[in-house]
Design an enzyme around this catalytic site. Structure first.
Site, PDB file in Angstrom:
ATOM      1  N   LYS A 165       0.842  -1.185   0.000  1.00 27.87           N
ATOM      2  CA  LYS A 165       0.000   0.000   0.000  1.00 27.87           C
ATOM      3  C   LYS A 165       0.880   1.240   0.000  1.00 27.87           C
ATOM      4  CE  LYS A 165      -3.944  -2.197   0.268  1.00 27.87           C
ATOM      5  NZ  LYS A 165      -4.727  -2.323  -0.982  1.00 27.87           N
ATOM      6  N   ASP A 194      -0.285  -0.136  -4.537  1.00 31.75           N
ATOM      7  CA  ASP A 194      -1.715   0.195  -4.575  1.00 31.75           C
ATOM      8  C   ASP A 194      -2.029   1.387  -3.675  1.00 31.75           C
ATOM      9  OD1 ASP A 194      -4.450   0.279  -4.691  1.00 31.75           O
ATOM     10  OD2 ASP A 194      -4.785  -1.727  -3.878  1.00 31.75           O
ATOM     11  N   GLU A 219      -1.625  -0.124  -9.122  1.00 31.94           N
ATOM     12  CA  GLU A 219      -3.059  -0.420  -8.982  1.00 31.94           C
ATOM     13  C   GLU A 219      -3.830   0.831  -8.571  1.00 31.94           C
ATOM     14  OE1 GLU A 219      -3.869  -4.191  -7.199  1.00 31.94           O
ATOM     15  OE2 GLU A 219      -5.730  -3.528  -6.259  1.00 31.94           O
ATOM     16  N   ASP A 242      -8.962  -1.215 -10.020  1.00 31.65           N
ATOM     17  CA  ASP A 242      -9.657  -1.972  -8.969  1.00 31.65           C
ATOM     18  C   ASP A 242     -10.968  -1.261  -8.619  1.00 31.65           C
ATOM     19  OD1 ASP A 242     -10.472  -3.376  -6.717  1.00 31.65           O
ATOM     20  OD2 ASP A 242      -8.733  -2.927  -5.483  1.00 31.65           O
ATOM     21  N   LYS A 266     -13.476  -7.556  -7.572  1.00 28.65           N
ATOM     22  CA  LYS A 266     -14.052  -7.920  -6.284  1.00 28.65           C
ATOM     23  C   LYS A 266     -15.453  -8.488  -6.518  1.00 28.65           C
ATOM     24  CE  LYS A 266     -11.262  -5.117  -3.179  1.00 28.65           C
ATOM     25  NZ  LYS A 266     -10.168  -4.695  -4.047  1.00 28.65           N
ATOM     26  N   TRP A 321      -7.050 -13.083  -3.609  1.00 30.02           N
ATOM     27  CA  TRP A 321      -6.895 -12.552  -2.253  1.00 30.02           C
ATOM     28  C   TRP A 321      -8.205 -12.818  -1.525  1.00 30.02           C
ATOM     29  CZ3 TRP A 321      -9.530  -9.360   1.008  1.00 30.02           C
ATOM     30  CH2 TRP A 321      -8.855  -8.925   2.167  1.00 30.02           C
TER      31      TRP A 321
END
Ligand code: 0XW
Ligand code: MG
Length: 369
Positions: A165, A194, A219, A242, A266, A321
């Protein structure tokens, strides 16, 4: 024929093991999940779940999930429980948007459908291409040496891909973090940075330029697809979208705009397994690699992720994930979903292949029959 007889909703707090979980714009110690239990008139039970990552990660939140499901549920009693697409169309006629809430119903119906036909969900979704799926690990916001230590440990544990991150702070620190992560990673796993929408265009360009020699994927660098489009030609790294895709329409738009080289998909954000089949196939038609993941969730969301991911063309599956390794108490005491040696095993039982224990699914907040 099998019809929906009863829909029950439960909410539960999932403390984050090893928390807090820190991203550029959000820090969380626990996640509220919503669990859906659907009983059929044939006596079968199916399980669904949705767990938004707090109220600001996406246009989704725990109270919204409960409200949206309450809005739809009374009208779903009597609907064909073994026809998730029919029920998705019914839900679309009852409530505009709120894909993430519809996903919890959809997942429960796929679980029921699997139990009805005696098949695994992945086989109903087209067939499992693989039964062991490579896992990725997400490292929260931290100082360069802390992040490097976690990256090294997680690669040693077997993770195939490491997401670090970044964002929400001085870009010079992010540059140091990416360099420190690469120094220990050195291609032993693929690397992703990300910022979770948390960088300004200038910051994203600065990070990419300063780390042009490091092979990482970038990302969701900025807040919107239009912002990403504005910097696309000046970023030297592959871009993954994303948060910006909340529907098949968004996926098509991102591909049309040419703003990315892959996606983070997701399952609940995109509306569940029914919608994910279309998303999966559209991505494949343009040879777009992608992850299969979710914002959070217990064993039910994790199982849904694995069943869909098993059906993705292996060359396009950029790891999975799940929150499985951040969960203290699994709903299913025996088949709780956890990463082992860098892989997740696709559950083998019928339906989703997990059996939540009814004393582990939290507090009932609504019931419809
Ligand atoms: C690593 N994740 C999939 C888990 C958190 O929900 C955030 C996320 C991401 O990639 O943004
Ligand atoms: Mg992400």
């Amino acid at each position: 024929m099998m019809r929906i007889q009863n829909i029950q909703l439960f909410t539960k707090a999932l403390p984050i093991v090893g928390g807090p979980y820190t991203m550029s714009r959000v820090t969380l110690n626990e996640i509220t999940t919503t669990i859906v239990r659907i009983e059929s008139d044939t006596g079968l039970v199916g399980w669904g779940e949705v767990a938004p990552l707090g109220p600001t990660y996406q246009p989704a939140h725990a109270l919204g999930a409960v409200a949206a499901i309450k809005e739809m549920a009374p009208h779903l009693i009597g609907a064909p429980a073994h026809q998730p697409l029919t029920v998705m169309r019914l839900m679309n006629g009852l409530l505009e948007g709120h894909n993430y809430a519809k996903a919890a119903i959809d997942i429960a119906l796929w679980d029921l459908t699997g139990k009805h036909y005696g098949a695994r969900v992945c086989d109903l979704l087209g067939g499992a291409e693989q039964n062991r799926l490579p896992a990725y690990y997400a490292v929260g916001i931290g100082a360069p040496d802390e992040v490097a230590k976690i990256v090294s440990d997680k690669i040693d544990m077997g993770y195939k891909r490491i997401q670090i991150k970044v964002g929400g702070r001085n870009v010079a620190t992010d540059i140091d973090v990416v360099r420190a992560a690469w120094d220990v990673c050195k291609g032993r796993a693929s690397l992703v940075a990300d910022p979770n929408r948390g960088m300004l265009a200038a910051q994203a360009k600065a990070l990419s330029l300063a780390c042009a020699d490091i092979p990482f994927s970038f990302e969701q660098p900025c807040n919107t697809m239009d912002e990403i489009a504005s910097i696309r030609s000046q970023i030297v790294h592959p871009i993954i979208v994303d948060e910006s895709t909340e529907s098949l329409h968004d996926v098509l738009r991102a591909i049309e705009m040419g703003i990315c080289d892959g996606f983070g998909f997701k399952v609940t954000r995109l509306g569940g397994l029914t919608n994910m089949m279309a998303v999966r196939d559209v991505a494949a038609s343009r040879a777009m690699p992608h992850t299969v993941e979710d914002s959070w969730g217990g064993d039910i969301v994790s199982a849904a992720i694995l069943h869909l991911a098993a059906t993705v063309e292996p060359r396009l599956l950029d790891c999975v994930w799940t929150a499985g390794n951040y969960i203290e108490e699994h709903y299913d005491p025996e088949n709780g979903i956890k990463m082992k040696d860098g892989y997740f095993d696709v559950p083998t039982g019928v339906g989703l292949g997990i059996n939540p224990s009814e004393d582990r699914i939290g507090r009932m907040v609504a019931s419809f029959d």
